[in-house]
Every structure is written in C-alpha cells, then in structure tokens.
Design a protein around this motif. Structure first.
Motif, PDB file in Angstrom:
ATOM      1  N   ARG B  13       0.822  -1.214   0.000  1.00  0.00           N
ATOM      2  CA  ARG B  13       0.000   0.000   0.000  1.00  0.00           C
ATOM      3  C   ARG B  13       0.860   1.270   0.000  1.00  0.00           C
ATOM      4  NH1 ARG B  13      -5.163  -0.470   0.405  1.00  0.00           N
ATOM      5  NH2 ARG B  13      -5.545   1.391   1.638  1.00  0.00           N
ATOM      6  N   ASP B  67      -5.766   3.434   6.920  1.00  0.00           N
ATOM      7  CA  ASP B  67      -5.619   2.071   6.394  1.00  0.00           C
ATOM      8  C   ASP B  67      -6.878   1.256   6.674  1.00  0.00           C
ATOM      9  OD1 ASP B  67      -4.707  -0.312   5.413  1.00  0.00           O
ATOM     10  OD2 ASP B  67      -2.945  -0.440   6.717  1.00  0.00           O
ATOM     11  N   ALA B  69      -7.829  -1.302   5.048  1.00  0.00           N
ATOM     12  CA  ALA B  69      -7.640  -2.732   4.740  1.00  0.00           C
ATOM     13  C   ALA B  69      -6.803  -3.456   5.783  1.00  0.00           C
ATOM     14  CB  ALA B  69      -6.950  -2.860   3.379  1.00  0.00           C
ATOM     15  N   GLY B  70      -6.173  -2.714   6.647  1.00  0.00           N
ATOM     16  CA  GLY B  70      -5.249  -3.327   7.599  1.00  0.00           C
ATOM     17  C   GLY B  70      -5.964  -3.906   8.810  1.00  0.00           C
ATOM     18  N   PRO B  71      -5.232  -4.654   9.628  1.00  0.00           N
ATOM     19  CA  PRO B  71      -5.838  -5.261  10.810  1.00  0.00           C
ATOM     20  C   PRO B  71      -6.121  -4.210  11.892  1.00  0.00           C
ATOM     21  CG  PRO B  71      -3.483  -5.689  10.770  1.00  0.00           C
ATOM     22  CD  PRO B  71      -3.806  -4.979   9.492  1.00  0.00           C
ATOM     23  N   VAL B  92      -1.373  -3.729  16.031  1.00  0.00           N
ATOM     24  CA  VAL B  92      -0.707  -4.207  14.814  1.00  0.00           C
ATOM     25  C   VAL B  92      -1.046  -3.372  13.587  1.00  0.00           C
ATOM     26  CG1 VAL B  92      -0.355  -6.616  15.465  1.00  0.00           C
ATOM     27  CG2 VAL B  92      -2.553  -5.913  14.528  1.00  0.00           C
ATOM     28  N   GLY B  93      -2.095  -2.551  13.678  1.00  0.00           N
ATOM     29  CA  GLY B  93      -2.568  -1.880  12.460  1.00  0.00           C
ATOM     30  C   GLY B  93      -2.055  -0.473  12.253  1.00  0.00           C
ATOM     31  N   PHE B 108       0.699   4.563   8.523  1.00  0.00           N
ATOM     32  CA  PHE B 108      -0.646   4.037   8.325  1.00  0.00           C
ATOM     33  C   PHE B 108      -1.414   4.119   9.646  1.00  0.00           C
ATOM     34  CE2 PHE B 108       2.125   2.241   5.215  1.00  0.00           C
ATOM     35  CZ  PHE B 108       1.378   2.267   4.046  1.00  0.00           C
TER      36      PHE B 108
END
Lengths: 326, 149
Positions: B13, B67, B69-71, B92-93, B108
């Motif tokens: 990304r 973000d 799409a991220g976790p 984590v995201g 992000f």
C-alpha cells in the motif's frame, strides 16, 4: 510504553554473513540468533557490490512465536510484524534491517531460513544491485536455466522434476539476479520449495510431509528439496536461457521463440513498483532486467505431467547446447 | 512505441492516492501534509504547525494513510528506534515512521484510531521519543538484556 533503542543497545555479537550473494553485517545481543544466522549464511565468490546491515535486539523475556504477518511500506521504509513482539523495519535507502524479536523467534531457524532472509533480500535487494525475479532457476553442467511463468504455471513442480532428472536446484519461486562485468549471476536462498496440494499426485514422497499454511494463506507443502527429494543444490549459477512456462490442454510440447521486449514486460510485471525516493535502485534494477531480457528466450507450452515437461526441457537444453558448441 | 508497464499489485500500500494536501511554507517551520483522509490531513496540519516550532529545524513532510484494509487490534504502543528512524506501532494496524534526517513523518493509521488520538498522543509520542527520557526509563529497564546507554 516500551521504547526499544536499538542504537543504544549493546549488540555485542558482530558477525559477517552472506545471503543470496549479499554480504550482511549482523549485530545482535543474542548468541542464539548469531548462531542460527551463521548456520544459514552461504559465502560465495559472486557477491554483489554492496551489502546490508542487520541490527537485531532479542528480548530474552519474550517467548512469543511468530504471529500473523503484516506488511506495509511507504517512501524508503518497509515494516513487517509477526505478532506484537516481532517487528522488523527495513530502511531501503540505508540498506539496514532493524528489528526487535522474541527469544523464541531468535532460536527458530526455520523462521529465518524460510521467511526473514528471503523477505530481506526481496525488500533490500534492489538497493544492493540484487533483483528479485519471479522465476525458478536450475543448473546443468554450469549453465543456468531461468523458468518463469504466472502463479500456477508449474514452476515448482517442474523444478522438482528437473532436479530428479539431473539438474541442480537453485530456486523454485524467486531468484535473485545480480550483474557482474561479463554477465549476470543467479542466486538462490535457503527458502524451501513450495508445492500445492495436488503435487502429491506427481511426487509420492510428499505423502510423508504435512500441508501447512504459507505466508500468502495458501495450503502447501513447504519442504527442503535436498531432504525431501535428494536434489543437489547450487547456490549460484550463470543463467543462459529464459523459459516461460505455459500449461495447455494439448500434450505439446512447443518451444516458441520470444522477444526481449516480451521477456522484459513479463519481468517488469512481476517486480514491485518502487517509490521515487529510490530512483537509484530503480535505475540499477532496470539495467539488470535488461541483461536478463537479452538471454535467449522461449515460451514452453506443454500438457501432461511435470516429469514429461522435465524430459522435454532437458532434451531442448541439450540440443541448444549442441548447437551453441558445435 | 513506449512499453506499457503492468505493475505488481501494491501489496504494501505504498501508492495509495493522497488527494488531500496541505502545505504551509514557513521557512524551517514549514509543513506539508498529504493524506487519503481529509480529517487526518486537517488534524495533522493544525497540530503540526504547533509541533514544528518545538521540534523541527527544517520543516516536516507528512504522509499518512487511513488504512481501511489493515488489521485492527491491540492497544499497546511500542517504539523502535535505530539511528535516524523511529517507528511507532499501536497494536498491529497503526504504524508511524519518523525519519529525523529526512524530516519525514509517514505511516498508516488503523481505521479504529481517532484523529484526536493520532495528533495529541501518537505523533507527539513518536517525535518526543528519546532513549534518555525520564518517562521512558522504567520501560527501558524492563528487560535487563536491553542494555541502554
């Protein structure tokens, strides 16, 4: 808030290593990690001109195993996390990997062998003149064969079949290419060969191995090709041919010459776009790709088993060599 | 004829478009903010103008991606510092990176992180992080194996 200052930590173990033809200056505070990475290092006479640094702090109080991978990148930095305790920061401009990992990861040689070393070469390679190309590589009598093709074309099964047919194995999925004065060199890593579940129909020896989930989520056999198939492994070779695999319903085989432009287009479609900050790496990579694209290149259309394809490819290579050396 | 290049998917990304761009050219205190999220761009610009006076000597380029799409998950903040680079992880995201030498701040922001938290807590924590800060000393000493200084 945990603040991990790698540059202020006593990284007392300092060891020169080599992965995929790239020199690596490892600094860490962990004797275990130093031992694991030293065991995976493969020195070569065909090393790339510039290497990279690994600066890794190991938290002996954490035993967290590798968690779900998560990757992001921006500008000249790429980060990878494998759970909360295992974080990796790749600085491409400075050719440095800074990381903090658990003691469990420090001792996990498979994690470094199968994941972190190939990832490091993939991310930092372009800044070192080492271009990751999505192709397998095999060697016969000192001459390398690069085998490209879209995912599912059969690169890995053909690599195993060729290994069983007398070729030396260099890599099955990603090959790292560097330039030298008189040509190019292909480097493999210690990464395992990855075979999809239906490969067991062609290689019964896989019945002794279990399927596991690979980093991209696919179920696959990931095996050491030397242990599982008794293949001979070479770490480097000089590529002579570039073959593009195409599976067809017809039995084949057909060998159709391909132009350099087509070859370059394929390679460019498989490499990662780099940001403008890395313009020098982009230029260096383009030069290497130009060299790869000028190799004699064919599209190989085949149906049937990997063993059939391997026999046909072997005949083709032997025939081409006879033509060249006649 | 120019060869058309078909790039590999942008899995990292890196190339998410950032149409919201604000810049304030004020000499060494100048700041440029780029984002794919208007609220982030506005929030960082406001906060950044204050911050740049205190901490920066040659302006700051910020690029922050919301973000989606991220976790999402985890609330522990960790900062990894090595040389000119400092990287802050929230769970984590959320990943924020500060390159001091290049005067760049980028990263992000997970979808569950509010802009207020980003500008009042996360970015200041990243820019202020120093190995010898009193506030971080107890945690630095958490592991004896991490010999500091």
């Amino acid at each position: 808030m945990p603040l991990i200052c790698i540059d202020q930590t006593d990284l007392r173990y300092s060891i020169p290593l080599c992965f995929g033809g790239a020199a690596c200056d490892l600094r860490t505070n962990s004797a275990d990690l130093a031992r694991v990475l030293e065991g995976l290092s493969i020195s070569t006479t065909d090393s790339v001109p510039s290497g990279f640094r690994m600066r890794i702090v190991v938290d002996e109080l954490s035993n967290e195993a590798a968690g779900e991978p998560h990757f992001r990148g921006m500008q000249h930095v790429v980060t990878a996390t494998f759970g909360r305790s295992n974080v990796f920061v790749f600085d491409i401009l400075r050719r440095t990997l800074s990381a903090s990992v658990s003691a469990a990861i420090a001792r996990d040689d498979l994690f470094w062998k199968e994941k972190l070393i190939p990832i490091s070469l993939g991310v930092l390679g372009s800044a070192m003149g080492l271009v990751p190309v999505h192709c397998a590589c095999l060697e016969l009598d000192g001459e390398g064969l690069l085998i490209a093709g879209v995912s599912g074309a059969g690169k890995s099964t053909l690599s195993v079949a060729l290994s069983e047919d007398g070729f030396n194995y260099v890599s099955d999925d990603w090959t790292y290419i560097s330039r030298r004065r008189d040509g190019i060199v292909a480097h493999g890593t210690s990464a395992p060969v990855k075979l999809l579940p239906d490969a067991v129909n062609h290689f019964r020896t896989l019945e002794r191995h279990g399927l596991r989930r690979s980093m991209n989520g696919e179920l696959a056999y990931e095996v050491d090709i030397a242990e599982a198939f008794g293949a001979r492994v070479e770490r480097t070779c000089e590529p002579r041919w570039l073959i593009f695999l195409e599976r067809t319903q017809a039995a084949g085989p057909d060998f159709i010459p391909m132009s350099s432009a087509e070859a370059r287009k394929y390679i460019n479609s498989s490499i990662e776009r780099l940001p403008s900050q890395l313009h020098e790496a982009v230029a260096m990579r383009a030069q290497t790709i130009d060299h790869v694209a000028t190799l004699p290149c064919w599209r190989f259309r085949y149906g049937g088993t990997p063993q059939f394809a391997a026999k046909e490819l072997r005949k083709f290579v032997v025939h081409r060599r006879q033509e060249i050396y006649a | 004829m120019t060869e058309e290049t078909h790039w590999h998917p942008d899995l990292l990304r890196r190339f998410v478009p950032t149409p919201y761009v604000f810049s304030n050219c004020n000499g060494p205190n100048g700041i440029v903010v780029e984002s794919n999220d208007l609220e982030i761009a506005l929030g960082v610009r406001r906060a950044g103008l204050v911050h740049s006076r205190d901490h920066l000597t040659r302006g700051l380029f910020c690029k922050l991606i919301r973000d989606m799409a991220g976790p999402v998950g985890g609330s522990e903040m960790t900062i990894v510092a090595d040389g000119a680079l400092r990287v802050l992880y929230l769970g984590v995201g959320t990943i924020l990176i500060h390159d001091q030498e290049r005067s760049e701040l980028f990263g992000f922001v997970a979808r569950n992180v509010k802009v207020e938290e980003l500008v009042t807590s996360l970015i200041p924590a990243l820019l202020d992080a120093r190995g010898n800060d009193k506030s971080t000393q107890p945690l630095l000493q958490r592991s004896d194996k991490r010999h500091i200084g």
